[in-house]
Design a protein around this motif. Structure first.
Motif, short mmCIF file in Angstrom:
data_model
loop_
_atom_site.label_atom_id
_atom_site.label_comp_id
_atom_site.label_asym_id
_atom_site.label_seq_id
_atom_site.Cartn_x
_atom_site.Cartn_y
_atom_site.Cartn_z
N PHE A 75 38.39 28.77 20.29
CA PHE A 75 39.09 28.29 21.49
C PHE A 75 38.51 28.87 22.77
N PHE A 76 37.81 30.00 22.67
CA PHE A 76 37.20 30.60 23.85
C PHE A 76 36.11 29.69 24.44
N SER A 77 35.46 28.93 23.58
CA SER A 77 34.38 28.05 24.05
C SER A 77 34.84 26.60 24.20
N HIS A 78 36.14 26.37 24.03
CA HIS A 78 36.67 25.01 24.19
C HIS A 78 36.59 24.60 25.66
N THR A 79 36.24 23.36 25.90
CA THR A 79 36.03 22.86 27.26
C THR A 79 37.25 23.07 28.15
N VAL A 80 38.45 22.80 27.62
CA VAL A 80 39.67 22.94 28.41
C VAL A 80 39.89 24.40 28.82
N PHE A 81 39.76 25.30 27.88
CA PHE A 81 39.96 26.71 28.17
C PHE A 81 38.94 27.19 29.21
N ARG A 82 37.70 26.78 29.06
CA ARG A 82 36.66 27.19 29.99
C ARG A 82 36.90 26.62 31.38
N ALA A 83 37.37 25.38 31.44
CA ALA A 83 37.66 24.76 32.73
C ALA A 83 38.79 25.49 33.44
N VAL A 84 39.80 25.88 32.68
CA VAL A 84 40.93 26.63 33.24
C VAL A 84 40.45 27.97 33.80
N MET A 85 39.57 28.63 33.06
CA MET A 85 39.04 29.92 33.51
C MET A 85 38.21 29.78 34.78
N VAL A 86 37.42 28.72 34.85
CA VAL A 86 36.62 28.48 36.06
C VAL A 86 37.54 28.28 37.26
N LEU A 87 38.54 27.43 37.10
CA LEU A 87 39.48 27.15 38.20
C LEU A 87 40.27 28.39 38.59
N PHE A 88 40.71 29.16 37.59
CA PHE A 88 41.51 30.36 37.86
C PHE A 88 40.70 31.42 38.61
N ILE A 89 39.55 31.77 38.07
CA ILE A 89 38.72 32.80 38.69
C ILE A 89 38.27 32.38 40.08
N MET A 90 37.82 31.14 40.21
CA MET A 90 37.35 30.66 41.50
C MET A 90 38.48 30.58 42.53
N SER A 91 39.66 30.22 42.08
CA SER A 91 40.80 30.15 42.99
C SER A 91 41.19 31.53 43.49
N VAL A 92 41.25 32.50 42.57
CA VAL A 92 41.57 33.87 42.95
C VAL A 92 40.52 34.41 43.91
N PHE A 93 39.26 34.15 43.59
CA PHE A 93 38.15 34.63 44.42
C PHE A 93 38.23 34.01 45.82
N THR A 94 38.46 32.71 45.89
CA THR A 94 38.51 32.01 47.18
C THR A 94 39.64 32.51 48.05
N VAL A 95 40.83 32.66 47.48
CA VAL A 95 41.99 33.14 48.24
C VAL A 95 41.73 34.54 48.79
N GLN A 96 41.20 35.42 47.95
CA GLN A 96 40.92 36.78 48.39
C GLN A 96 39.86 36.81 49.48
N MET A 97 38.85 35.95 49.37
CA MET A 97 37.79 35.92 50.37
C MET A 97 38.30 35.38 51.71
N ILE A 98 39.24 34.46 51.66
CA ILE A 98 39.82 33.92 52.91
C ILE A 98 40.51 35.04 53.68
N TYR A 99 41.26 35.87 52.97
CA TYR A 99 41.97 36.97 53.63
C TYR A 99 41.01 38.07 54.09
N ALA A 100 39.89 38.21 53.36
CA ALA A 100 38.95 39.29 53.68
C ALA A 100 37.86 38.85 54.66
N TRP A 101 37.78 37.57 54.95
CA TRP A 101 36.66 37.03 55.72
C TRP A 101 36.47 37.75 57.06
#
Length: 224
Positions: A75-101
């Motif tokens: 399940f770690f390599s399942h497309t859905v799980f990987r897509a969720v991880m991409v969206l989650f990590i990128m969303s967290v990163f983007t929000v933090q960068m907006i505040y830190a910009w």
């Protein structure tokens, strides 16, 4: 030379984390390791992940000594799980960068924190399953994999001398099955292949080769 460099790359990760916790601004250099896997992918697939990623080097040369080498759960390599991880990590990163910009130290801290947390997650998973478990759903590795899937870059030729001993799978950091492509014209083209050459080095019959498939017929089939 490549193998020797790969052996010591993990020191870059350790130096980055140690320095970044004291001087957060240096965290900006982590942008290189975020861009590089995707930039290389159209030409050589996940080559960066298997040869130049400092964290990958840490997993392969340090964590491997403590890992039980269990099967990575599918399940770690399942497309859905990987897509969720991409969206989650990128969303967290983007929000933090907006505040830190605008604040170099704050922006660098965002990189340091993400690298530190994800590395710790990777270590925990490596101690439970396999040292490269994190790499099966790493967001940047996933993006590189998706690009590689479309391009089918740098296939692994599998000659008829292959005896399906499965030593290639045991050597593969991603637990892939190159032997399954024995004798096929297209070769082994899995998008998560790290192009690390470990399967080639482990093959007792010299049946594997990263090369264009035209040369495969002359260089590998001779061993059949």
């Amino acid at each position: 030379m490549r193998k020797r460099i790969r052996l010591y790359l993990f020191w870059i990760l350790l130096a980055f984390l140690a320095t970044g916790l004291v001087y957060p601004a240096v965290g900006i250099i982590a942008l290189t390791c975020m861009i590089a896997p995707v930039a290389v992918a159209p030409f050589r697939g996940r080559y960066w992940c298997g040869n130049y990623c400092p964290r990958g080097s840490f997993y392969d040369h340090v964590l491997v000594k403590l890992s039980p080498q269990r099967k990575i759960p599918a399940f770690f390599s399942h497309t859905v799980f990987r897509a969720v991880m991409v969206l989650f990590i990128m969303s967290v990163f983007t929000v933090q960068m907006i505040y830190a910009w605008g604040d170099w130290a704050a922006m660098g801290k965002v990189f340091v924190q993400i690298i530190l947390i994800t590395t710790i997650v990777g270590i925990v998973l490596g101690l439970i399953y396999h040292q490269r478990t994190w790499c099966s759903f790493c967001p940047m590795g996933t993006l590189a994999s998706w690009i590689s899937r479309r391009k089918k870059t740098l296939p692994l030729a599998v000659g008829n001398s292959c005896v399906s001993c499965k030593l290639c799978t045991k050597a593969c950091p991603m637990q892939l099955e190159p032997y399954a492509a024995k004798g096929t014209d297209e070769g082994f083209c899995h998008s998560d292949c790290l192009k690390c050459n470990r399967c080639v080095e482990r093959c007792p019959k010299q049946a594997l080769q990263f090369d264009n498939l035209t040369s495969k017929k002359t260089s590998i089939s001779a061993n059949a």
